[in-house]
Design an enzyme around this catalytic site. Sequence first.
Site, PDB file in Angstrom:
ATOM      1  N   HIS A   1      82.353 -68.465-192.060  1.00 48.20           N
ATOM      2  CA  HIS A   1      81.653 -69.741-192.206  1.00 48.20           C
ATOM      3  C   HIS A   1      81.115 -69.919-193.622  1.00 48.20           C
ATOM      4  CE1 HIS A   1      81.739 -70.294-187.797  1.00 48.20           C
ATOM      5  NE2 HIS A   1      81.605 -71.574-188.121  1.00 48.20           N
TER       6      HIS A   1
ATOM      7  N   LYS B   1      85.377 -62.345-189.117  1.00 49.46           N
ATOM      8  CA  LYS B   1      84.109 -62.442-188.405  1.00 49.46           C
ATOM      9  C   LYS B   1      83.449 -63.788-188.686  1.00 49.46           C
ATOM     10  CE  LYS B   1      83.310 -58.331-186.381  1.00 49.46           C
ATOM     11  NZ  LYS B   1      82.824 -58.168-184.994  1.00 49.46           N
ATOM     12  N   THR B   2      82.447 -64.128-187.871  1.00 49.92           N
ATOM     13  CA  THR B   2      81.866 -65.464-187.894  1.00 49.92           C
ATOM     14  C   THR B   2      81.125 -65.786-189.178  1.00 49.92           C
ATOM     15  OG1 THR B   2      81.693 -65.523-185.482  1.00 49.92           O
ATOM     16  CG2 THR B   2      80.220 -66.987-186.720  1.00 49.92           C
ATOM     17  N   TYR B   3      80.146 -65.002-189.541  1.00 54.56           N
ATOM     18  CA  TYR B   3      79.317 -65.348-190.692  1.00 54.56           C
ATOM     19  C   TYR B   3      80.070 -65.247-192.016  1.00 54.56           C
ATOM     20  CZ  TYR B   3      74.867 -66.487-188.542  1.00 54.56           C
ATOM     21  OH  TYR B   3      73.868 -67.132-187.863  1.00 54.56           O
TER      22      TYR B   3
END
Length: 433
Positions: A94, A89-91
């Site tokens: 990152h 997933k993105t968060y």
Amino acid sequence: MIGRSVVLAALAALAGCAYPNTPRALPPANQPARGTVAAAAVAQRAPVTILISIDGFRPDYLDRGVTPTLSRLAATGVSAAMRPSFPSKTYPNHWTLVTGLRPDRHGIVANNMEDPGRPGEKFTMATDDPFWWNVAEPIWVTAQKAGIHSAAMFWPGANVAWGGTRDSEWPNTVRNGMRPDDWQQFTQQMPGENRVQAVIDWLRRPAATRPGFVTLYFDTVDTAGHQFGPASDKVTQAVGEVDRWIGDLIGGLVQLDQPANLVIVSDHGMAPTSSERVIALDKLISVDDARIVEAGPYATFEPVPGRERAVEAALLKPHAHLTCWRKSDIPARFHYGANVRVPPYFCLADDGWLTAKTGPKEAFSKGEHGYDNDQADMRALFIANGPAFARGRKLPSFDNVDVAPLLRDLLHLPAGAGLDGNDAPFHEVLDKR
């Protein structure tokens, strides 16, 4: 390794050949053009490290014939198909890229999550309360503590005053936190051209205030992938658009005579999904037994007190296209499930399948991520190019926890203590001088 003058010549070739008819951003009227900058000023320009994220960019998107800039950067630098952390997933990813810790350790375990220490509160991708982020120090904070100016043209978490404490009452002042010296609050409405121009403007500054570390983030490829699916023409169009923006960045670097080590990554890939591949959770478990915390490529559940046995009877048995575990039993290869923010029960769908509270009401064909991080279509982009890197080297897949140690090397920071990653994948392609 290649020297500064060779790097600038290579950047100039990229800027001139990739898009010969594309206008380039020029220096402002009071800024000397390239070639007229005083030799002393040029000599002061040490390489800047620029970390670029293209959200949702699968490595095989380079094969679509619309990425002259990125493809040449890969061919003349270092590239790999990188393995994201779980969940893809993105968060979570990152934050892994800038901390060197896996989500289970740095605490951003999902895009949406809860914490037993904050009952009734939920983390979303708009949450900037340092409480949720403070476990792991991001690279821009480490750099600034070492005297290296940092700037963030978007990055999940860069708007957070890391290490601070937020007052519970309005205006919710955050005390004793640290952000990058320069940062922008994320908005999808800012065009890519503006994001690139902001970075170039930061690099026009005198050496004393010029950033030595910069982040740059593009979201359009991920957005198109979600809306239309990874095989769509819309994704190909978005891929070509981002490639042009990176070409603009290179053009700006050339005009400034600014050498740069570019580290270009994505956070995850993208899988095709369909309304024909949806698992309806209301057919699986009663709402009287558990609350669904999150659904999608995976689903998480918080049992109603006293209903744990019913939840386990419903979930912990074979299901078509879905595997469920107690959080303590999630396979070790995922490095996931020890954090208090991971709900007690976790179900992972097969690649390309989705969970939802109820069955779909209309047909769709889209894209998603969050699946097994070892799936080929979850692989993430990695390209590194600049004076610190060898030319024309393709690496085996490595875990994205190794990116933060690489950034530390580029910024001449000490190796981080207790990180999940290290710089071993780059030993033969990196000049640490």
